[in-house]
Scaffold this motif. Structure first.
Motif, PDB file in Angstrom:
ATOM      1  N   ASN A  16       0.749  -0.952   0.005  1.00  0.00           N
ATOM      2  CA  ASN A  16      -0.011  -0.083   0.016  1.00  0.00           C
ATOM      3  C   ASN A  16       0.730   1.173  -0.044  1.00  0.00           C
ATOM      4  O   ASN A  16       0.477   2.432  -0.366  1.00  0.00           O
TER       5      ASN A  16
ATOM      6  N   GLU B  67      -0.879  -3.865   3.108  1.00  0.00           N
ATOM      7  CA  GLU B  67      -0.141  -3.068   4.131  1.00  0.00           C
ATOM      8  C   GLU B  67       1.349  -3.719   4.045  1.00  0.00           C
ATOM      9  O   GLU B  67       1.492  -5.000   4.070  1.00  0.00           O
TER      10      GLU B  67
ATOM     11  N   ALA C  58       3.957  -4.612   6.021  1.00  0.00           N
ATOM     12  CA  ALA C  58       4.400  -5.781   6.689  1.00  0.00           C
ATOM     13  C   ALA C  58       3.490  -6.922   6.416  1.00  0.00           C
ATOM     14  O   ALA C  58       4.170  -8.108   6.276  1.00  0.00           O
ATOM     15  N   ALA C  59       2.213  -6.957   5.922  1.00  0.00           N
ATOM     16  CA  ALA C  59       1.497  -8.008   5.726  1.00  0.00           C
ATOM     17  C   ALA C  59       2.061  -8.299   4.241  1.00  0.00           C
ATOM     18  O   ALA C  59       2.016  -9.563   3.967  1.00  0.00           O
TER      19      ALA C  59
ATOM     20  N   SER D  28       5.049  -7.899   3.071  1.00  0.00           N
ATOM     21  CA  SER D  28       6.234  -8.776   3.238  1.00  0.00           C
ATOM     22  C   SER D  28       6.147 -10.178   3.386  1.00  0.00           C
ATOM     23  O   SER D  28       6.646 -11.199   2.978  1.00  0.00           O
ATOM     24  N   GLU D  29       5.083 -10.443   4.401  1.00  0.00           N
ATOM     25  CA  GLU D  29       4.574 -11.745   4.953  1.00  0.00           C
ATOM     26  C   GLU D  29       4.256 -12.587   3.820  1.00  0.00           C
ATOM     27  O   GLU D  29       4.632 -13.636   3.538  1.00  0.00           O
TER      28      GLU D  29
ATOM     29  N   ARG E 189       6.887 -13.538   1.131  1.00  0.00           N
ATOM     30  CA  ARG E 189       7.941 -14.592   1.594  1.00  0.00           C
ATOM     31  C   ARG E 189       7.140 -15.957   1.671  1.00  0.00           C
ATOM     32  O   ARG E 189       7.772 -16.793   1.363  1.00  0.00           O
TER      33      ARG E 189
END
Lengths: 315, 530
Positions: free
Chosen positions: B371, B400, B402-403, B405-406, B409
């Motif tokens: 985002n 968003e 951090a989400a 990125s998760e 990965r």
């Protein structure tokens, strides 16, 4: 009175405990590992090593069972310690104190703007129901409600800063830097209050005692401002009280557009950074604020409308 | 000072051609070479103007955040108050700075010779002990620092006053590039980073810090290099891009870094402002998940590549900021294979044929976007439309950061919109983190399941390792070029654009030197006219 206060304090305790547990759980079930997110941020986007992540998790107790983490945290809170930021290790209470005043200042100024607009407009609108003044003010209220905060902010900057060169575009510290953000924040609120006050005024104007007051030959001004407005304000106070709480959070966009420090920004930044201690501490403080505001609203009722009693039938 | 005069006259000459180049470039925005001001229509007559002693620069970042030791909280970020041992030029070459020379004396041992006569803001001369202190402070205060710098506490030693020896934990040829980073700046031990008491060696010193608002700096008279033209320089924090542009228009600030793209056209048309551009060592691209069906099919990946027009994306979504990309590595990095890489030309018919040949059978592919990526959603919509016209359905998933990125990965998406970049003189990790099996994004799935995301494994891993482990520039360039050929052949990415750093300036500003790594911008030659 004291019984009422004690009972309210009891329920408030439950509410706050509930809020703290729910926030705590929500943060832990949100995707995104705080250790990795915080370290990555500290490194400016580079990847932290697995060892660094493990070390961080260990140091912050992130590997402990969640109930234990909660108890650890709430134990600290009860002793007045909200913990430290993961990112900067600054005390959360310090961060909140640093950011509280700018937000409070903005919220109060916004509310003043809102009331300055809403009270006269609402009254005029009700008194001249169906007239052009009424339609005009209703249209203005609709505009105020539908205009996004950030857009209004830019618009005000264009007019007052760039075209008229009267005020600075952004920043924090001086009174002239407060005016545009306060107007931006206050207008949306003004719209809500205007509409509420109008309908509430109309309701009261229909009451028999108003007719009686009129028939006694009281001047219309006295009828409107002394008898009607005072009673019509009761539901408005509830909204003002609650909205004031929302203003504290709702100021985020205004804070960003006008580059002001504040709690709203702090909360948003911390959520994105997965800085749990700040989020938990701040949510708790905001919850306390709401509980206190609600309580004050209830007490204010008592003074505005003596028919409402603290003993039986509490609202 | 003499240097700045030469520079000013060079710029004056360039500005004379400014009008011509503005017209020439009007039709091909983005064709900038990152040099001087195409946006400036005419040369203001400085002879009739007086110089002003101060200027205000609006940043999109908050250098006052937290204390002075943290990344975002500007150790030396932007402000030039602190300096590292090694500097990075706009061609991404390492330049001697507080160190004049360095040498790899053994595989893991580096010797740095320090510049003599460099003074701290408190008047003391910088010596090797200060370097040891600064490195130890970073290692102590940041859990991630040892892994990043490949050194441990105690392995930085002062051999004499002007020689420092570093012993890395393993052979680490990119060590000098890695410490060519603002985070690894040299500070005096008397500094108090929690009290905003900053003592560095830079051309500017801290005068006052107003939290979340601005950092006021003054010129440091005993600076070892060319002394700044300005007496005072203020770094104002205005994170909202529109507000930044409006503040420039209102003359509250003199330079607005990263103005919003939507305002570029109006800035370029306005005589009272001009736009400065500088290529960055970054690139935007779509990373394709090689280990998830159906994007595990090379034919489909090639089809997707043929569906995209990089020029259109740069011209429309990016408003001409950046250049159409051919690969995922910016050409200002010397080992980039930009010139050699074959491109997939925009060709819907060819793309549709390839889709038919591939194993694609109508499923919806996901495009993952963060985002906070500037214009990320708009870019994803362009991609969605382009894929749809060759018969491939996609859906955009905005998460968003951090989400995101998760999810990235965990390999949840087929296509991941991302931007690479470097904040130091070491640009090698861009290829390692993105495409080596053990790199940042691939690591989790590779270690858990033997798969990954954008890693071809095998020969590419070996080539990246060879490049990473060599200090010889030619060997590095060859190995990385070969790896980039494989990445392009197998259509591991859809390259989109090479990043550009822009600043909007008031016309009374001269001598702005933007850095390829924006935080390495120099402000010493900045001039402000009445």
């Amino acid at each position: 009175m004291w019984k009422f206060v004690l009972r309210r304090a009891g329920t408030s305790g439950f509410v706050l405990a509930g809020v703290s547990i729910i926030t705590f759980l929500l943060m832990f079930f949100t995707p995104g590992d705080p250790a990795e997110t915080i370290l990555r941020q500290q490194m400016g986007g580079q990847t932290p090593s697995t060892e660094a992540i493990e070390q961080f998790r260990d140091a912050q107790g992130l590997d402990d069972p969640i109930p234990l983490q909660y108890l650890d945290w709430i134990g600290g809170v009860l002793q007045g310690d909200l913990g430290n930021s993961y990112y900067s290790d600054t005390a959360v209470s310090q961060l909140i104190i640093d950011n509280l005043w700018p937000t409070l200042e903005l919220a109060v100024a916004g509310m003043v703007v809102a009331l300055l607009i809403a009270v006269p407009t609402g009254v005029i609108s009700a008194v001249h129901k169906g007239g052009s003044l009424d339609y005009g003010s209703q249209l203005a209220a609709l505009l105020g409600l539908s205009m996004p905060n950030f857009w209004l902010g830019y618009l005000l900057m264009l007019v007052f800063a760039i075209q008229l060169s009267l005020l600075p575009t952004s920043g924090y510290g001086s009174f002239d830097q407060l005016i545009l953000p306060a107007i931006t924040l206050g207008t949306g609120m003004a719209a809500i209050i205007t509409r509420l006050l109008r309908s509430s005024m109309l309701e009261v104007l229909d009451e028999e005692y108003i007719q009686t007051a009129r028939s006694k030959g009281l001047r219309e001004r006295v009828v409107v401002y002394k008898h009607t407005l005072r009673n019509a304000l009761i539901p408005v106070i509830t909204i003002v009280g609650l909205q004031f709480g929302y203003l504290l959070n709702g100021a985020v966009i205004v804070e960003i557009v006008f580059q002001r420090p504040g709690l709203g920004r702090l909360l948003i930044d911390s959520i994105f950074a997965r800085d749990y201690p700040i989020v938990q501490g701040l949510v708790l403080v905001i919850a306390v604020f709401f509980v206190v505001t609600n309580f004050l609203v209830d007490v204010t009722y008592r003074y505005v409308d003596p028919r409402i009693s603290f003993e039986g039938g509490d609202r | 000072m003499p240097h700045s005069r030469i520079l000013a006259s060079r710029r004056g000459m360039l500005k004379g051609f400014g009008g011509v180049s503005a017209v020439a470039l009007a039709g091909c925005l983005g064709g900038s070479d990152g040099s001087d001001d195409e946006g400036q229509p005419s040369e203001p007559d400085r002879d009739e103007q007086e110089q002003l002693p101060s200027a205000t620069i609006a940043l999109d970042d908050d250098p006052t955040r937290d204390d002075w030791n943290y990344y975002g909280g500007v150790t030396p970020y932007w402000t030039n108050i602190l300096e590292p041992l090694v500097w990075v030029s706009n061609e991404m070459e390492l330049e001697p700075w507080l160190a004049t020379d360095w040498e790899q004396v053994e595989e893991t041992v580096w010797e740095f010779s320090l510049r003599e006569g460099v003074q701290f803001h408190n008047g003391e001369e910088m010596v090797a002990d200060h370097v040891v202190f600064s490195i130890e402070a970073i290692l102590e205060e940041h859990a991630w620092a040892p892994g990043w710098l490949h050194i441990e506490s105690g392995s930085t030693v002062a051999l004499d006053d002007y020689t420092v020896e570093f012993t890395t934990t393993d052979p680490f040829p990119t060590f000098p590039g890695t410490i060519a980073h603002n985070m690894v700046a040299i500070q005096h031990p008397d500094r108090d980073h929690t009290e905003d008491n900053v003592i560095g060696t830079g051309p500017f010193m801290v005068d006052a810090i107003d939290q979340q608002q601005e950092v006021q700096t003054v010129a440091f008279e005993d600076y070892w290099d060319e002394e700044p033209v300005l007496d005072e320089l203020v770094f104002r924090v205005i994170e909202d891009p529109n507000t930044r542009a409006l503040s420039l228009e209102n003359r509250e600030i003199d330079i607005a870094l990263s103005p919003p793209r939507s305002r570029i056209a109006s800035i370029e048309e306005d005589d009272s402002m001009f736009l400065e551009r500088q290529s960055r060592p970054g690139a935007g691209y779509v990373g394709i998940n090689l280990h998830k069906s159906p994007t595990d099919d090379t034919t489909l990946r090639r089809a997707l590549n043929h569906a995209i027009s990089q020029e259109t994306i740069v011209d429309t979504v990016l408003e001409g900021v950046g250049e159409p990309a051919r690969g995922p590595i910016s050409p200002i990095i010397y080992w980039s294979a930009h010139d050699e890489i074959e491109t997939y030309e925009k060709d819907d018919d060819r793309a549709a044929e390839l889709v038919d040949e591939s194993s694609y059978d109508g499923e919806t592919l996901s495009i993952l976007v963060a985002n906070d990526m500037v214009d990320g959603s708009e870019m994803a919509q362009v991609l969605e439309g382009s894929f749809s016209s060759i018969g491939v359905e996609t859906e955009i998933q905005v998460l968003e950061r951090a989400a995101y990125s998760e999810a990235e990965r965990d390999g949840e998406a087929h296509l991941i919109l991302k931007e690479s970049g470097s904040n130091s003189g070491d640009a090698d990790y861009i290829i390692y983190e993105g495409f080596h099996s053990d790199g940042d994004v691939n690591q989790r799935l590779y270690r858990d399941e033997g798969t990954g995301l954008h890693n071809l494994g095998g020969e590419v891993d070996e080539l990246i390792e060879t490049g990473f482990q060599t200090a010889d520039e030619d060997t590095k360039a060859d190995a990385y070029m070969e790896a980039q050929h494989h990445i392009a052949d197998e259509a591991v990415t859809i390259p989109l654009y090479y990043s550009e750093f822009i600043a909007a300036c008031h016309e009374n500003i001269d001598g702005l030197e933007l850095g390829a790594i924006p935080q390495f911008s120099r402000w010493t030659s900045l001039e402000h006219w009445e």
